[in-house]
Design a protein around this motif. Structure first.
Motif, PDB file in Angstrom:
ATOM      1  N   LEU A  25       0.831  -1.210   0.000  1.00  0.00           N
ATOM      2  CA  LEU A  25       0.000   0.000   0.000  1.00  0.00           C
ATOM      3  C   LEU A  25       0.863   1.257   0.000  1.00  0.00           C
ATOM      4  CD1 LEU A  25      -2.783  -1.100   2.509  1.00  0.00           C
ATOM      5  CD2 LEU A  25      -3.022  -0.764   0.032  1.00  0.00           C
ATOM      6  N   GLU A  26       1.931   1.248   0.781  1.00  0.00           N
ATOM      7  CA  GLU A  26       2.830   2.408   0.807  1.00  0.00           C
ATOM      8  C   GLU A  26       3.470   2.624  -0.557  1.00  0.00           C
ATOM      9  OE1 GLU A  26       6.904   3.916   3.020  1.00  0.00           O
ATOM     10  OE2 GLU A  26       5.690   2.381   3.988  1.00  0.00           O
ATOM     11  N   ALA A  27       3.860   1.532  -1.212  1.00  0.00           N
ATOM     12  CA  ALA A  27       4.505   1.643  -2.527  1.00  0.00           C
ATOM     13  C   ALA A  27       3.581   2.254  -3.569  1.00  0.00           C
ATOM     14  CB  ALA A  27       4.993   0.272  -2.987  1.00  0.00           C
ATOM     15  N   ILE A  28       2.281   1.991  -3.442  1.00  0.00           N
ATOM     16  CA  ILE A  28       1.335   2.547  -4.420  1.00  0.00           C
ATOM     17  C   ILE A  28       0.667   3.809  -3.908  1.00  0.00           C
ATOM     18  CG2 ILE A  28       0.935   0.355  -5.594  1.00  0.00           C
ATOM     19  CD1 ILE A  28      -1.681   0.068  -4.078  1.00  0.00           C
ATOM     20  N   GLY A  29       1.045   4.247  -2.705  1.00  0.00           N
ATOM     21  CA  GLY A  29       0.550   5.516  -2.196  1.00  0.00           C
ATOM     22  C   GLY A  29      -0.859   5.492  -1.652  1.00  0.00           C
ATOM     23  N   VAL A  30      -1.277   4.349  -1.134  1.00  0.00           N
ATOM     24  CA  VAL A  30      -2.624   4.235  -0.593  1.00  0.00           C
ATOM     25  C   VAL A  30      -2.538   4.008   0.918  1.00  0.00           C
ATOM     26  CG1 VAL A  30      -4.775   2.897  -0.629  1.00  0.00           C
ATOM     27  CG2 VAL A  30      -3.501   3.253  -2.746  1.00  0.00           C
ATOM     28  N   PRO A  31      -3.078   4.935   1.717  1.00  0.00           N
ATOM     29  CA  PRO A  31      -3.082   4.714   3.162  1.00  0.00           C
ATOM     30  C   PRO A  31      -3.920   3.490   3.533  1.00  0.00           C
ATOM     31  CG  PRO A  31      -3.592   7.003   2.632  1.00  0.00           C
ATOM     32  CD  PRO A  31      -3.625   6.230   1.340  1.00  0.00           C
ATOM     33  N   THR A  32      -3.549   2.836   4.615  1.00  0.00           N
ATOM     34  CA  THR A  32      -4.253   1.630   5.048  1.00  0.00           C
ATOM     35  C   THR A  32      -5.740   1.904   5.257  1.00  0.00           C
ATOM     36  OG1 THR A  32      -2.245   0.824   6.113  1.00  0.00           O
ATOM     37  CG2 THR A  32      -4.303  -0.199   6.788  1.00  0.00           C
ATOM     38  N   ALA A  33      -6.074   3.015   5.896  1.00  0.00           N
ATOM     39  CA  ALA A  33      -7.484   3.333   6.138  1.00  0.00           C
ATOM     40  C   ALA A  33      -8.252   3.479   4.826  1.00  0.00           C
ATOM     41  CB  ALA A  33      -7.602   4.615   6.970  1.00  0.00           C
ATOM     42  N   THR A  34      -7.612   4.057   3.825  1.00  0.00           N
ATOM     43  CA  THR A  34      -8.254   4.214   2.517  1.00  0.00           C
ATOM     44  C   THR A  34      -8.481   2.852   1.867  1.00  0.00           C
ATOM     45  OG1 THR A  34      -7.229   6.372   2.232  1.00  0.00           O
ATOM     46  CG2 THR A  34      -8.061   5.298   0.246  1.00  0.00           C
ATOM     47  N   ALA A  35      -7.500   1.959   1.979  1.00  0.00           N
ATOM     48  CA  ALA A  35      -7.648   0.617   1.404  1.00  0.00           C
ATOM     49  C   ALA A  35      -8.802  -0.133   2.058  1.00  0.00           C
ATOM     50  CB  ALA A  35      -6.349  -0.166   1.558  1.00  0.00           C
ATOM     51  N   ASP A  88      -4.055   4.632 -13.749  1.00  0.00           N
ATOM     52  CA  ASP A  88      -3.442   5.548 -12.816  1.00  0.00           C
ATOM     53  C   ASP A  88      -4.211   5.493 -11.500  1.00  0.00           C
ATOM     54  OD1 ASP A  88      -1.647   8.052 -12.382  1.00  0.00           O
ATOM     55  OD2 ASP A  88      -3.675   8.693 -11.806  1.00  0.00           O
ATOM     56  N   VAL A  89      -3.496   5.524 -10.375  1.00  0.00           N
ATOM     57  CA  VAL A  89      -4.137   5.387  -9.075  1.00  0.00           C
ATOM     58  C   VAL A  89      -5.150   6.511  -8.837  1.00  0.00           C
ATOM     59  CG1 VAL A  89      -2.358   6.611  -7.759  1.00  0.00           C
ATOM     60  CG2 VAL A  89      -3.736   4.851  -6.649  1.00  0.00           C
ATOM     61  N   ASP A  90      -4.867   7.725  -9.296  1.00  0.00           N
ATOM     62  CA  ASP A  90      -5.831   8.823  -9.139  1.00  0.00           C
ATOM     63  C   ASP A  90      -7.111   8.552  -9.922  1.00  0.00           C
ATOM     64  OD1 ASP A  90      -4.193  10.317  -7.425  1.00  0.00           O
ATOM     65  OD2 ASP A  90      -3.142  11.237  -9.119  1.00  0.00           O
ATOM     66  N   GLU A  91      -6.965   7.970 -11.107  1.00  0.00           N
ATOM     67  CA  GLU A  91      -8.138   7.624 -11.924  1.00  0.00           C
ATOM     68  C   GLU A  91      -8.994   6.574 -11.198  1.00  0.00           C
ATOM     69  OE1 GLU A  91      -9.156   5.557 -16.249  1.00  0.00           O
ATOM     70  OE2 GLU A  91      -7.098   6.160 -15.818  1.00  0.00           O
ATOM     71  N   VAL A  92      -8.338   5.590 -10.601  1.00  0.00           N
ATOM     72  CA  VAL A  92      -9.068   4.547  -9.879  1.00  0.00           C
ATOM     73  C   VAL A  92      -9.818   5.144  -8.694  1.00  0.00           C
ATOM     74  CG1 VAL A  92      -8.833   2.427  -8.521  1.00  0.00           C
ATOM     75  CG2 VAL A  92      -7.513   2.707 -10.618  1.00  0.00           C
ATOM     76  N   PHE A  93      -9.159   6.052  -7.949  1.00  0.00           N
ATOM     77  CA  PHE A  93      -9.841   6.679  -6.815  1.00  0.00           C
ATOM     78  C   PHE A  93     -11.024   7.513  -7.277  1.00  0.00           C
ATOM     79  CE2 PHE A  93      -5.841   6.122  -4.251  1.00  0.00           C
ATOM     80  CZ  PHE A  93      -6.423   5.251  -3.345  1.00  0.00           C
ATOM     81  N   ASP A  94     -10.881   8.218  -8.404  1.00  0.00           N
ATOM     82  CA  ASP A  94     -12.005   8.991  -8.946  1.00  0.00           C
ATOM     83  C   ASP A  94     -13.171   8.075  -9.272  1.00  0.00           C
ATOM     84  OD1 ASP A  94     -10.648  11.380  -8.723  1.00  0.00           O
ATOM     85  OD2 ASP A  94     -10.056  11.455 -10.846  1.00  0.00           O
ATOM     86  N   ILE A  95     -12.876   6.936  -9.887  1.00  0.00           N
ATOM     87  CA  ILE A  95     -13.931   5.977 -10.226  1.00  0.00           C
ATOM     88  C   ILE A  95     -14.606   5.466  -8.966  1.00  0.00           C
ATOM     89  CG2 ILE A  95     -14.347   3.660 -11.165  1.00  0.00           C
ATOM     90  CD1 ILE A  95     -12.085   4.324 -13.233  1.00  0.00           C
TER      91      ILE A  95
END
Length: 100
Positions: A25-35, A88-95
């Motif tokens: 998660l850290e490598a892809i920039g996603v906090p644990t709580a967000t995951a 892109d991780v930002d695109e996935v979060f937007d979705i």
């Protein structure tokens, strides 16, 4: 849904599983709580667990692989990303936020 976060989740898991997951998660920039939030949202969207709960015939486990097999899996993933077969991780979060 309320925009205010006011609930907690407290779980006990194996320390090595937690460490491995948090490193990814850290490598892809996603906090644990967000995951965890994403997982819960997927449960809601799928009205159940968002993945198959079957045991594949051959689960690739690093400890059971030689270096060549492991490197092949890593190279395949890298090539898929390099060929644009990823998002892109930002695109996935937007979705996920829009519930598309």
């Amino acid at each position: 849904m309320s925009a205010t976060k006011n609930a907690s989740v407290n779980v006990r898991i194996h320390e090595d599983i937690k460490k491995q997951a948090e490193q990814i998660l850290e490598a892809i920039g996603v906090p644990t709580a967000t995951a965890i939030d994403m997982f819960y949202r997927q449960i809601i969207l799928n009205n159940g667990i968002p993945f198959s709960l079957t045991i594949p015939n051959n689960v690739p486990v690093r400890e059971n692989m030689n270096d060549n097999d492991f490197n092949l899996i890593m190279r395949t993933g890298y090539m898929q990303a390099a060929e644009g077969k990823s998002k892109d991780v930002d695109e996935v979060f937007d979705i996920l936020e829009k519930g598309i």
